[in-house]
Design an enzyme around this catalytic site. Structure first.
Site, PDB file in Angstrom:
ATOM      1  N   ASP A   1       0.854  -1.175   0.000  1.00 58.03           N
ATOM      2  CA  ASP A   1       0.000   0.000   0.000  1.00 58.03           C
ATOM      3  C   ASP A   1       0.899   1.236   0.000  1.00 58.03           C
ATOM      4  O   ASP A   1       2.131   1.147   0.035  1.00 58.03           O
ATOM      5  CB  ASP A   1      -0.947  -0.014   1.199  1.00 58.03           C
ATOM      6  CG  ASP A   1      -2.254   0.726   0.928  1.00 58.03           C
ATOM      7  OD1 ASP A   1      -2.253   1.636   0.077  1.00 58.03           O
ATOM      8  OD2 ASP A   1      -3.269   0.409   1.570  1.00 58.03           O
ATOM      9  N   TYR A   2       0.279   2.386  -0.002  1.00 55.91           N
ATOM     10  CA  TYR A   2       0.937   3.674  -0.202  1.00 55.91           C
ATOM     11  C   TYR A   2       2.028   3.934   0.850  1.00 55.91           C
ATOM     12  O   TYR A   2       1.732   4.120   2.026  1.00 55.91           O
ATOM     13  CB  TYR A   2      -0.137   4.759  -0.107  1.00 55.91           C
ATOM     14  CG  TYR A   2       0.130   6.061  -0.786  1.00 55.91           C
ATOM     15  CD1 TYR A   2      -0.546   6.417  -1.953  1.00 55.91           C
ATOM     16  CD2 TYR A   2       1.018   6.975  -0.254  1.00 55.91           C
ATOM     17  CE1 TYR A   2      -0.345   7.640  -2.562  1.00 55.91           C
ATOM     18  CE2 TYR A   2       1.231   8.199  -0.860  1.00 55.91           C
ATOM     19  CZ  TYR A   2       0.548   8.529  -2.018  1.00 55.91           C
ATOM     20  OH  TYR A   2       0.754   9.742  -2.617  1.00 55.91           O
TER      21      TYR A   2
END
Length: 709
Positions: free
Chosen positions: A257-258
């Protein structure tokens, strides 16, 4: 030599690492934008894909840069969070899950995929499959609710819709199952917080939807931000390489994820970014989203012997294989073509999905609204707010195209005087509008009270410690209801709201959720009786935040609640019971169940049996019903939940029509993870329950016994 092998052979180390580098263009807010202008990196072969970019001209410009200016001409992968629509926005997933209709789930995903593919998007960061039993968690809005079986079927339907049958559509949208795993169990319902769950909970609750996603052929899996039992998911080799790769044989792309890989340092499992990059790669994470640590620090990790080049090659090959599956090497500029008739079909589908997602929670005879009403007061901050109808993660959907509740009612009731006042803002302390709103209610035949949350109060980083109405909405509601006019309250929200006072005083309450572009029309159709509501809750609705986490499939205790015995499992200040159970939802018809029977009293582990129940629409209104089948293993080596969902069926019934619902069960439907977490089916007695919700007092019951083959 295959094309992928040839590319790997030709690539420099920097170009290989470029294929593991996923960057953002910054057109949507998913976190701090740190990448800036990536044109030079694309031309140098240092970027595998770009997300948050959906202008077709901009996409094609970036793709030309990759194909024509980089040394090897490897095309880019374009991604976006297409969770519940692209241009046409459908109901949020938690609401749509309440339709309990996999065909609808698939159709809306297919529509979103076609729209996204028509503007150059190749991959969606969806479906979100986090089972969640804590409405404080903002991301509960993005997923299928509290039940793992619903999560499994939701996963399968959404992946079919996005990708087709094993990428069979001409323009599939590669699906990313996220967030692997257990993010919905975050401590205190707070995003990014640690998760401490048992191995049993992982295998019974949080992993099954991801297993179903892999079996359905999802192209990618995204790791969660959180740690699970002390190990951050981007470092969880046991679950990534062990469970996903080895046990489930997943051969697609695993991405972080980010900035999650860089965050391994803050988690405390890596001393610096070099270690973070090495740990994530060795754990099985192929693509680094945004943080850039693979590109910047894997060379040093390689030099130190923390990783091997073959680890990098395996990850690069998976990314290139995905691009090949999407046809990007053959046509890097591929886009779907949509004519106006397809767009209109999607608009019609958005109305259908919205109608079938709104849940009628209570109705004391007010709905449907009488055709004789002459004046309706529409009050509240959500009455005329198009942007909030879209909910979180509305991609490229424009608020200007959204039908608000006020607009929907005015279209549906052209001969009725409809007066409107917002009363208060969604948040804030200004109460000056309450008095004029009360004045409208005093002179009205009925009041439509539009309450709830702003769209930004759900989704990522949108957790709430309180589940009440924000701002001064309660003061507005109580004052308006004191006018005495019959009142229907609409709750636009991304989570259940604990408002027991409202359920006591309003004549009707509808969970309007965030229903997308056609929200206002759908709500108007329900309020006026043009559509008979059919949605059911995919999540248990608490009456107080202190009950959270709350879910229907809890296990018994040694001292289950007993009103006659103080020393049993109970609260001093609140009932154990929820406001509404899982599966709750009303309609304007009256449907009954009877004559539950099981074909055989004993079920061998090698056999199947049928469970039948008669259903009858005893009203003069056509209806669509959802019938749930639950079961309980009465005695097992591991204590089983009081009820577990094993199947559900939907049926449409005309007025006064009856039918028989037929469930087919095999012994494997009753398997559970044994003491070693391997699936097991144990002989013994099983209770079968059938009904319209998980309300134990209203379920029909039967018994069968599982015996060894």
């Amino acid at each position: 030599m295959s094309r992928i092998d040839s590319l790997l052979h030709a690539m420099t180390l920097e170009e290989k690492l470029g294929q593991l580098n996923l960057v953002t263009a910054g057109q949507a807010v998913t976190g701090p934008v740190v990448c800036g202008d990536t044109t030079k990196d694309i031309a140098a072969g240092r970027v595998a894909g770009v997300f948050n970019l959906w202008d077709l001209e901009a996409l094609m410009r970036a793709q030309r840069c990759a194909v024509q200016e980089s040394r090897l001409g490897v095309p880019l992968l374009f991604g976006l969070d297409v969770l519940h629509g692209f241009r046409t926005i459908f109901s949020i997933p938690l609401a749509e899950a309440g339709a309990f209709d996999p065909q609808l789930w698939e159709r809306t995903a297919c529509a979103a995929a076609l729209e996204a593919a028509s503007e150059g998007i190749h991959l969606t960061f969806a479906p979100m499959l986090d089972v969640s039993r804590d409405p404080r968690w903002g991301r509960i809005a993005e997923g299928p609710g509290e039940d793992p079986l619903v999560g499994e079927r939701f996963a399968q339907a959404k992946i079919r819709g996005f990708q087709g049958d094993d990428f069979s559509r001409i323009f599939p949208l590669a699906a990313t199952a996220k967030h692997f795993c257990a993010g919905g169990a975050a401590t205190a319902g707070r995003d990014y917080a640690a998760v401490d769950v048992s191995e049993r909970a992982l295998h019974e609750v949080y992993l099954p939807p991801f297993r179903a996603a892999v079996e359905a052929g999802c192209a990618a899996v995204m790791t969660a931000f959180n740690n699970v039992n002390g190990v951050p998911m981007s470092a969880q080799g046991r679950l990534l390489n062990g469970y996903l790769r080895s046990r489930l044989k997943f051969d697609g792309v695993i991405m972080s994820d980010y900035t999650a890989i860089a965050e391994l340092v803050e988690h405390g499992v890596a001393a610096d970014s070099i270690e973070a990059a090495a740990i994530a790669l060795k754990a099985g994470v192929d693509m680094d989203m945004v943080s850039g640590v693979y590109l910047a620090h894997l060379p040093e990790a390689l030099a130190r012997g923390l990783v091997e080049e073959r680890d990098i090659d395996v990850a690069v090959a998976r990314v290139l294989q995905l691009k090949k599956r999407l046809g990007l090497f053959d046509d890097p500029y591929r886009v779907a073509r949509l004519d106006d008739s397809v767009k209109e079909t999607h608009c019609i589908l958005a109305l259908e999905a919205a109608r079938r997602s709104a849940t009628l929670l209570i109705n004391r005879g007010l709905l449907p609204l009488s055709a004789n009403l002459r004046r309706i007061a529409v009050v509240g901050p959500l009455a005329d707010s198009g942007a909030d109808m879209l909910g979180p993660w509305s991609a490229a959907g424009g608020a200007e195209n959204c039908v608000t509740i006020l607009e929907g009612l005015r279209r549906a009731l052209p001969y009725c005087e409809i007066a409107h006042h917002s009363g208060v803002a969604i948040e804030g302390d200004d109460e000056s509008g309450i008095a004029p709103a009360f004045a409208l209610a005093e002179g009205a035949d009925a009041v439509v009270l539009c309450l709830g949350e702003a769209a930004r109060m759900s989704g990522e980083a949108a957790c709430r410690a309180s589940l009440g109405l924000p701002g001064k909405q309660r003061q507005l509601a109580e004052r308006v209801m004191s006018a005495g006019a019959p009142t229907v309250a609409l709750l636009s929200c991304g989570r259940p709201l604990a408002v027991p006072w409202l359920f006591k005083r309003a004549q009707a309450v509808v969970a309007a959720w965030f229903l997308g572009h056609r929200a206002g029309e759908a709500i108007a159709d329900i309020l006026t009786g043009r559509f008979n509501p059919s949605a059911r809750l995919a999540v248990t609705w608490p009456c107080d935040v202190g009950q959270v986490p709350i879910f229907y499939s809890a296990r018994s205790t040694g001292r289950p609640f007993d009103a006659a015995n103080f020393y049993t499992s109970r609260y001093l200040d609140c009932s154990n019971d929820p406001q509404f159970p899982f599966g709750h939802g009303l309609s304007f018809s009256r449907t009954t169940l009877s004559n539950l029977r099981v074909d055989c009293a004993e079920l061998k582990t090698s056999q199947t049996t049928r469970v039948r129940v008669d259903v009858c629409n005893e009203s003069d209104i056509a209806t669509e019903e959802t019938i749930f089948l639950f079961a309980r293993d009465r005695v097992a080596s591991v204590a089983r939940p009081l009820m577990e969902l094993k199947d559900w069926k939907k049926i449409a019934l005309q007025p006064q029509q009856g039918a028989t619902i037929d469930f087919v069960l095999c012994a494997q439907a009753f398997q559970f993870p044994g003491e070693n977490m391997e699936p097991t089916v144990e002989p013994g007695g099983v209770d079968i329950f059938v009904g319209f919700s998980a309300d134990a007092e209203k379920l029909l019951s039967a018994r069968l016994r599982i015996v060894s083959a």
